[in-house]
Motif scaffolding. Sequence first.
Motif, PDB file in Angstrom:
ATOM      1  N   HIS A 251       0.808  -1.212   0.000  1.00  0.00           N
ATOM      2  CA  HIS A 251       0.000   0.000   0.000  1.00  0.00           C
ATOM      3  C   HIS A 251       0.844   1.266   0.000  1.00  0.00           C
ATOM      4  N   PHE A 252       2.025   1.237   0.647  1.00  0.00           N
ATOM      5  CA  PHE A 252       2.815   2.451   0.812  1.00  0.00           C
ATOM      6  C   PHE A 252       3.872   2.658  -0.273  1.00  0.00           C
ATOM      7  N   LEU A 253       3.846   1.849  -1.293  1.00  0.00           N
ATOM      8  CA  LEU A 253       4.622   2.061  -2.517  1.00  0.00           C
ATOM      9  C   LEU A 253       6.077   2.436  -2.279  1.00  0.00           C
ATOM     10  N   ASP A 254       6.463   3.692  -2.585  1.00  0.00           N
ATOM     11  CA  ASP A 254       7.882   4.070  -2.591  1.00  0.00           C
ATOM     12  C   ASP A 254       8.536   4.078  -1.217  1.00  0.00           C
ATOM     13  N   MET A 255       7.765   3.904  -0.141  1.00  0.00           N
ATOM     14  CA  MET A 255       8.330   3.881   1.202  1.00  0.00           C
ATOM     15  C   MET A 255       8.775   2.477   1.621  1.00  0.00           C
ATOM     16  N   GLU A 256       8.492   1.461   0.821  1.00  0.00           N
ATOM     17  CA  GLU A 256       8.621   0.091   1.306  1.00  0.00           C
ATOM     18  C   GLU A 256       9.974  -0.558   1.008  1.00  0.00           C
ATOM     19  N   ASN A 257      10.553  -0.287  -0.144  1.00  0.00           N
ATOM     20  CA  ASN A 257      11.862  -0.848  -0.472  1.00  0.00           C
ATOM     21  C   ASN A 257      12.453  -0.101  -1.661  1.00  0.00           C
ATOM     22  N   LYS A 258      13.728  -0.336  -1.923  1.00  0.00           N
ATOM     23  CA  LYS A 258      14.425   0.411  -2.965  1.00  0.00           C
ATOM     24  C   LYS A 258      13.839   0.151  -4.350  1.00  0.00           C
ATOM     25  N   ALA A 259      13.509  -1.094  -4.644  1.00  0.00           N
ATOM     26  CA  ALA A 259      12.968  -1.408  -5.969  1.00  0.00           C
ATOM     27  C   ALA A 259      11.625  -0.724  -6.177  1.00  0.00           C
ATOM     28  N   ALA A 260      10.769  -0.751  -5.159  1.00  0.00           N
ATOM     29  CA  ALA A 260       9.469  -0.098  -5.266  1.00  0.00           C
ATOM     30  C   ALA A 260       9.630   1.403  -5.399  1.00  0.00           C
ATOM     31  N   CYS A 261      10.630   1.959  -4.711  1.00  0.00           N
ATOM     32  CA  CYS A 261      10.899   3.396  -4.818  1.00  0.00           C
ATOM     33  C   CYS A 261      11.314   3.750  -6.242  1.00  0.00           C
ATOM     34  N   ARG A 262      12.239   2.978  -6.802  1.00  0.00           N
ATOM     35  CA  ARG A 262      12.695   3.224  -8.171  1.00  0.00           C
ATOM     36  C   ARG A 262      11.551   3.095  -9.172  1.00  0.00           C
ATOM     37  N   ASP A 263      10.768   2.046  -9.046  1.00  0.00           N
ATOM     38  CA  ASP A 263       9.703   1.813 -10.017  1.00  0.00           C
ATOM     39  C   ASP A 263       8.577   2.825  -9.885  1.00  0.00           C
ATOM     40  N   SER A 264       8.319   3.281  -8.653  1.00  0.00           N
ATOM     41  CA  SER A 264       7.322   4.343  -8.460  1.00  0.00           C
ATOM     42  C   SER A 264       7.786   5.622  -9.147  1.00  0.00           C
ATOM     43  N   LYS A 265       9.063   5.946  -8.983  1.00  0.00           N
ATOM     44  CA  LYS A 265       9.605   7.140  -9.627  1.00  0.00           C
ATOM     45  C   LYS A 265       9.491   7.033 -11.144  1.00  0.00           C
ATOM     46  N   ASN A 266       9.859   5.891 -11.696  1.00  0.00           N
ATOM     47  CA  ASN A 266       9.770   5.701 -13.140  1.00  0.00           C
ATOM     48  C   ASN A 266       8.339   5.814 -13.640  1.00  0.00           C
ATOM     49  N   ALA A 267       7.401   5.265 -12.868  1.00  0.00           N
ATOM     50  CA  ALA A 267       5.995   5.335 -13.264  1.00  0.00           C
ATOM     51  C   ALA A 267       5.510   6.777 -13.273  1.00  0.00           C
ATOM     52  N   LEU A 268       5.858   7.536 -12.241  1.00  0.00           N
ATOM     53  CA  LEU A 268       5.426   8.926 -12.149  1.00  0.00           C
ATOM     54  C   LEU A 268       6.012   9.767 -13.278  1.00  0.00           C
ATOM     55  N   LEU A 269       7.325   9.675 -13.468  1.00  0.00           N
ATOM     56  CA  LEU A 269       7.963  10.490 -14.500  1.00  0.00           C
ATOM     57  C   LEU A 269       7.552  10.041 -15.897  1.00  0.00           C
ATOM     58  N   GLY A 270       7.333   8.744 -16.058  1.00  0.00           N
ATOM     59  CA  GLY A 270       6.896   8.253 -17.363  1.00  0.00           C
ATOM     60  C   GLY A 270       5.526   8.767 -17.746  1.00  0.00           C
ATOM     61  N   PHE A 271       4.693   9.022 -16.745  1.00  0.00           N
ATOM     62  CA  PHE A 271       3.354   9.554 -17.003  1.00  0.00           C
ATOM     63  C   PHE A 271       3.361  11.072 -17.105  1.00  0.00           C
ATOM     64  N   LEU A 272       4.056  11.734 -16.182  1.00  0.00           N
ATOM     65  CA  LEU A 272       4.048  13.194 -16.148  1.00  0.00           C
ATOM     66  C   LEU A 272       4.976  13.808 -17.176  1.00  0.00           C
ATOM     67  N   GLN A 273       6.059  13.107 -17.486  1.00  0.00           N
ATOM     68  CA  GLN A 273       7.015  13.575 -18.478  1.00  0.00           C
ATOM     69  C   GLN A 273       7.309  12.445 -19.459  1.00  0.00           C
ATOM     70  N   PRO A 274       6.426  12.185 -20.398  1.00  0.00           N
ATOM     71  CA  PRO A 274       6.615  11.074 -21.336  1.00  0.00           C
ATOM     72  C   PRO A 274       7.967  11.155 -22.042  1.00  0.00           C
ATOM     73  N   GLY A 275       8.654  10.022 -22.114  1.00  0.00           N
ATOM     74  CA  GLY A 275       9.953   9.983 -22.775  1.00  0.00           C
ATOM     75  C   GLY A 275      11.108  10.232 -21.835  1.00  0.00           C
ATOM     76  N   ALA A 276      10.837  10.673 -20.603  1.00  0.00           N
ATOM     77  CA  ALA A 276      11.920  10.976 -19.671  1.00  0.00           C
ATOM     78  C   ALA A 276      12.523   9.719 -19.069  1.00  0.00           C
ATOM     79  N   VAL A 277      11.764   8.622 -19.081  1.00  0.00           N
ATOM     80  CA  VAL A 277      12.242   7.372 -18.506  1.00  0.00           C
ATOM     81  C   VAL A 277      12.325   6.326 -19.601  1.00  0.00           C
ATOM     82  N   SER A 278      13.467   5.727 -19.742  1.00  0.00           N
ATOM     83  CA  SER A 278      13.654   4.688 -20.757  1.00  0.00           C
ATOM     84  C   SER A 278      12.886   3.443 -20.377  1.00  0.00           C
TER      85      SER A 278
END
Length: 297
Positions: A251-278
Motif C-alpha cells: 500500500h505504501f509504494l515508494d516507502m517500502e523498499n528500494k525497488a518499489a521506490c525506483r519503479d514508483s519514480k519511473n511510473a510517475l515520470l513516465g506519465f508526467l514527463q513522457p519519454g523521460a524514462v527509458s
Amino acid sequence: MSPEIAVLDIQGLFRVYTEFYRADAAEKTIIMVNGSLATTASYAQTVRNLYPQFNIVLFDQPYAGRSKPHNTHEAPLSREIEAHLLLELIEHFHADHVMSFSWGGVATLLALAQRPKRIEKAVVSSFSPVINDAMQDYLLRGVKHLGERNRYEVGHLINDTIGKHLPSLFKRFNYRHVSSLDLHEYDQMHHHITQVLAVDPQNYLAAASNIKIPVLFMNGALDEYTSGQDVHHFTKYVQDCSFSTIQDAGHFLDMENKAACRDSKNALLGFLQPGAVSASNTRHAYHQPQGTHAFAL
C-alpha cells in the motif's frame, strides 16, 4: 532543498500549513494530497523522486500536522470540503498536476470532477473504487478502535494491515505517529470511515465521469486492500485513464523498499514527463486500456 513555508487563509474558514519546493528549472508544479491521518512528512520520498523536475506543493489538512494549531476543531470535515480546499490551493500555487495517496483520492476525484482549468494530469495512488473483503475488515476494525479512541489498537491495526510491507523502522515511526494523535484526529478518521461504509461508491464514481484530463492510477502488486485489479473499474468512468502496478510493493509504494521506490519514480515520470524514462529501465506494469477514453491511509 528547503521549502518555502506559509500558512494560508482559505476564505476566512481555515488556515492551511503549506510547503513549496521551488525548482528554478521546473516548468510544472504538482500538488500532493495526503491520506487520512497523514501529514506532509508522508511525501518525503516522493518529493525526492520528483524534485527538481517539478515544483512541489505539500500541505496539511486543517485538522492535521502543522495546520492543527491554526484551526478550531469543532466538527469533522467532509470530503467535499477537502475537495474545495484542494481547488483553492491549486489556484493559489498555479498547480499543473495533482497527486493523491490512499483516501486522499476521494477528495482529489471530487475536485477533479469540477474540472479545474489549470490541472493537466493527475496521479491517484493506492486507491480503489472497490471495498473488497480485506478493506471491509480493515475499515470495520478501524471504526471500532477509533470510536473507542484506543491508541494502541489503532497503531497496531495500521501496521498489521495496510502497513505490513513497511520496513520495521517505518513501522515504529508509523505507530508512534498514529498512537499520539489528538482525539479530534481520531474523530475525523472515524467520520471518514463511517462515510465510506455508508455511502454508495457510485456517488463519487459518477462524479469521476466528469474528469476529462489524463489520470494515472498507481497501486502496489502486493496491496490486497486497494488492489491493482480492483482499480480497473475506473475504466467505466474516467475517460482518459491508465494504470501502473508497482511490483514488490504494498500500500505504501515508494516507502517500502528500494525497488518499489525506483519503479514508483519511473511510473510517475513516465506519465508526467513522457519519454523521460527509458522503457528498458522500467520494471512496473504500465498500460493504457485499448479503445478507452474513458477512493489509504
